[in-house]
Write a protein that holds these residues in place. Sequence first.
Motif, PDB file in Angstrom:
ATOM      1  N   THR A   1       0.763  -1.197  -0.066  1.00  0.00           N
ATOM      2  CA  THR A   1      -0.102   0.007  -0.111  1.00  0.00           C
ATOM      3  C   THR A   1       0.866   1.225   0.013  1.00  0.00           C
ATOM      4  N   SER A   2       0.424   2.217  -0.856  1.00  0.00           N
ATOM      5  CA  SER A   2       1.353   3.342  -0.860  1.00  0.00           C
ATOM      6  C   SER A   2       0.338   4.507  -0.768  1.00  0.00           C
ATOM      7  N   LEU A   3       0.913   5.750  -0.238  1.00  0.00           N
ATOM      8  CA  LEU A   3       0.530   7.159  -0.301  1.00  0.00           C
ATOM      9  C   LEU A   3       1.433   8.195  -0.967  1.00  0.00           C
ATOM     10  N   ILE A   4       0.842   8.987  -1.907  1.00  0.00           N
ATOM     11  CA  ILE A   4       1.582  10.039  -2.435  1.00  0.00           C
ATOM     12  C   ILE A   4       0.933  11.377  -2.127  1.00  0.00           C
ATOM     13  N   ILE A   5       2.057  12.056  -1.229  1.00  0.00           N
ATOM     14  CA  ILE A   5       1.453  13.438  -0.898  1.00  0.00           C
ATOM     15  C   ILE A   5       2.105  14.422  -1.775  1.00  0.00           C
ATOM     16  N   ASP A   6       1.489  15.154  -2.462  1.00  0.00           N
ATOM     17  CA  ASP A   6       1.741  16.018  -3.599  1.00  0.00           C
ATOM     18  C   ASP A   6       1.929  17.529  -3.061  1.00  0.00           C
ATOM     19  N   CYS A   7       3.211  17.500  -2.775  1.00  0.00           N
ATOM     20  CA  CYS A   7       3.285  19.122  -1.936  1.00  0.00           C
ATOM     21  C   CYS A   7       3.585  20.177  -2.986  1.00  0.00           C
ATOM     22  N   ARG A   8       3.488  20.145  -4.401  1.00  0.00           N
ATOM     23  CA  ARG A   8       3.567  20.871  -5.346  1.00  0.00           C
ATOM     24  C   ARG A   8       2.185  21.695  -5.144  1.00  0.00           C
ATOM     25  N   LYS A   9       1.347  21.416  -4.487  1.00  0.00           N
ATOM     26  CA  LYS A   9      -0.165  22.157  -4.329  1.00  0.00           C
ATOM     27  C   LYS A   9      -0.024  22.835  -3.371  1.00  0.00           C
ATOM     28  N   LEU A  10       0.841  23.099  -2.463  1.00  0.00           N
ATOM     29  CA  LEU A  10       1.262  23.710  -1.108  1.00  0.00           C
ATOM     30  C   LEU A  10       1.619  25.184  -1.687  1.00  0.00           C
ATOM     31  N   LYS A  11       0.937  26.415  -1.205  1.00  0.00           N
ATOM     32  CA  LYS A  11       1.491  27.476  -1.243  1.00  0.00           C
ATOM     33  C   LYS A  11       2.635  27.963  -0.336  1.00  0.00           C
ATOM     34  N   GLU A  12       3.285  28.960  -0.648  1.00  0.00           N
ATOM     35  CA  GLU A  12       4.578  29.332   0.088  1.00  0.00           C
ATOM     36  C   GLU A  12       4.443  29.387   1.592  1.00  0.00           C
ATOM     37  N   ASN A  13       3.376  30.116   2.048  1.00  0.00           N
ATOM     38  CA  ASN A  13       3.131  30.428   3.629  1.00  0.00           C
ATOM     39  C   ASN A  13       1.846  29.461   3.961  1.00  0.00           C
ATOM     40  N   TYR A  14       1.936  28.133   3.566  1.00  0.00           N
ATOM     41  CA  TYR A  14       0.930  27.264   3.885  1.00  0.00           C
ATOM     42  C   TYR A  14       0.456  27.108   5.258  1.00  0.00           C
ATOM     43  N   GLY A  15      -0.484  26.667   5.488  1.00  0.00           N
ATOM     44  CA  GLY A  15      -1.101  26.570   7.031  1.00  0.00           C
ATOM     45  C   GLY A  15      -1.627  25.423   7.273  1.00  0.00           C
ATOM     46  N   ARG A  16      -2.158  25.071   8.446  1.00  0.00           N
ATOM     47  CA  ARG A  16      -2.341  23.587   8.961  1.00  0.00           C
ATOM     48  C   ARG A  16      -3.437  23.061   8.079  1.00  0.00           C
ATOM     49  N   ARG A  17      -4.357  23.789   7.830  1.00  0.00           N
ATOM     50  CA  ARG A  17      -5.476  23.478   7.048  1.00  0.00           C
ATOM     51  C   ARG A  17      -4.943  22.895   5.499  1.00  0.00           C
ATOM     52  N   ASP A  18      -3.886  23.687   4.880  1.00  0.00           N
ATOM     53  CA  ASP A  18      -3.417  23.270   3.810  1.00  0.00           C
ATOM     54  C   ASP A  18      -2.728  22.110   3.914  1.00  0.00           C
ATOM     55  N   LEU A  19      -2.140  21.816   5.029  1.00  0.00           N
ATOM     56  CA  LEU A  19      -1.185  20.415   5.160  1.00  0.00           C
ATOM     57  C   LEU A  19      -1.982  19.278   5.286  1.00  0.00           C
ATOM     58  N   TYR A  20      -3.368  19.477   5.914  1.00  0.00           N
ATOM     59  CA  TYR A  20      -4.046  18.564   6.268  1.00  0.00           C
ATOM     60  C   TYR A  20      -4.779  18.099   5.074  1.00  0.00           C
ATOM     61  N   SER A  21      -5.105  19.105   4.241  1.00  0.00           N
ATOM     62  CA  SER A  21      -5.890  18.774   3.202  1.00  0.00           C
ATOM     63  C   SER A  21      -5.006  17.892   2.071  1.00  0.00           C
ATOM     64  N   LEU A  22      -3.612  17.968   1.903  1.00  0.00           N
ATOM     65  CA  LEU A  22      -2.752  17.080   1.246  1.00  0.00           C
ATOM     66  C   LEU A  22      -2.950  15.641   1.758  1.00  0.00           C
ATOM     67  N   PHE A  23      -2.907  15.602   2.990  1.00  0.00           N
ATOM     68  CA  PHE A  23      -3.078  14.181   3.729  1.00  0.00           C
ATOM     69  C   PHE A  23      -4.459  13.608   3.226  1.00  0.00           C
ATOM     70  N   SER A  24      -5.219  14.469   3.478  1.00  0.00           N
ATOM     71  CA  SER A  24      -6.991  14.248   3.338  1.00  0.00           C
ATOM     72  C   SER A  24      -7.162  13.330   1.955  1.00  0.00           C
ATOM     73  N   GLN A  25      -6.533  14.237   0.958  1.00  0.00           N
ATOM     74  CA  GLN A  25      -6.690  13.772  -0.616  1.00  0.00           C
ATOM     75  C   GLN A  25      -5.756  12.503  -0.759  1.00  0.00           C
ATOM     76  N   SER A  26      -4.947  12.504  -0.115  1.00  0.00           N
ATOM     77  CA  SER A  26      -4.049  10.977  -0.273  1.00  0.00           C
ATOM     78  C   SER A  26      -4.517   9.933   0.132  1.00  0.00           C
ATOM     79  N   LEU A  27      -4.906  10.194   1.244  1.00  0.00           N
ATOM     80  CA  LEU A  27      -5.625   9.107   2.105  1.00  0.00           C
ATOM     81  C   LEU A  27      -7.201   8.819   1.465  1.00  0.00           C
ATOM     82  N   THR A  28      -7.834   9.771   0.761  1.00  0.00           N
ATOM     83  CA  THR A  28      -8.981   9.489   0.172  1.00  0.00           C
ATOM     84  C   THR A  28      -8.781   8.474  -1.050  1.00  0.00           C
ATOM     85  N   SER A  29      -7.634   8.958  -1.746  1.00  0.00           N
ATOM     86  CA  SER A  29      -7.251   8.036  -2.935  1.00  0.00           C
ATOM     87  C   SER A  29      -6.801   6.610  -2.614  1.00  0.00           C
ATOM     88  N   ARG A  30      -6.574   6.458  -1.474  1.00  0.00           N
ATOM     89  CA  ARG A  30      -6.207   5.046  -1.173  1.00  0.00           C
ATOM     90  C   ARG A  30      -7.437   4.098  -0.078  1.00  0.00           C
TER      91      ARG A  30
END
Length: 349
Positions: free
Chosen positions: A59-88
């Motif tokens: 099982t693998s997850l890909i966290i795509d940090c290219r979507k992060l803006k420069e001064n990202y917040g916790r909401r942005d960070l958790y959204s990346l993990f949420s999207q990755s977990l959703t895909s798996r």
Amino acid sequence: MIFDERPKDNRRDLFDREKELEKIENNIIAKKPLLLLVGVRRIGKTSVLQTALNEINETSLIIDCRKLKENYGRRDLYSLFSQSLTSRLDKLKDILRKINGVSIFGNYVELKWSGKDYISIADLLDHLNERRIIIAIDEAQKLRGPLSKEVKDAIAHAYDYDKNITFILTGSEVGLLYDFLGVNDVESPLYGRYYNEIELERFDKEKSIEMLKKGFEELSFSIKDDIINSIVNEFDGIPGWLVFAGLQYFNKRDFNEIKETAISIALNEIEKLTGKSPASRRYKTVMKCIAKGNESWSKVKECLELEEKSTISSSILSNILGNLEKMSLIKDYKFLDPIYKEASIRIKP
């Protein structure tokens, strides 16, 4: 198909890279905790990563940090993990439904990132450790910022305690990736942690020609050797550019137009990388000076001062040059990508 500009995800469409795929597979089989996959832009890191992950029976997850803006917040960070977990979700639903701070609504995974019952990244990794899992963080240098310590703390914790997790971090701005990890920073939670590193190199002339010929054969397209040689000479063995040029030539047949389009793309990317602040304009001027052939510290300083008609602090120039190297744009006063060099010559004041 070789001339597909999207990242590859299988060996059939990925030209060469057998040795790199084998190294990744061996690291995963050995349950190594941390692997770095590095190389300049368009060298094929995402393609190699996705192909390797698709070939392993884990099982693998890909966290795509290219979507992060420069001064990202916790909401942005958790959204990346949420999207990755959703895909798996099909692979991980049984684990996720047991975790406080994680909710599943239909096909979507929600993560509580603050307040009561919030789930920390370290806790999330501890739960995922119930199963063998590969966590790939693409363009991980984008995680630098106010929350970087939280991420590094979580990775360091998993490195020590979550033996079923292997991290693969990719980065095209290699120096910035090292800065994020803190490989030379005794204050970093990842300082002193051993990691394996795989660097993707550009193809030599022979490999580049072979790749282009195979790509055109797949399209049943006959092409003259002089066009192939022109593409190879201009794009210097960088697979992403070779794919771009091959596909563009198949569609347009105009090599000069293809090169101009590539330079326009590079100019736009330089703008995004350096920004639009007064300080960023100086970065662009330094790049232009180097592109013009000023290949020493003193020559770049002289060129910069003539361009700005002002004396320039030596420490500021050294800082700019150091950052351009960390961004994997230059090394030893030479551009790592010839298209970026051509684009830099055209930078407007």
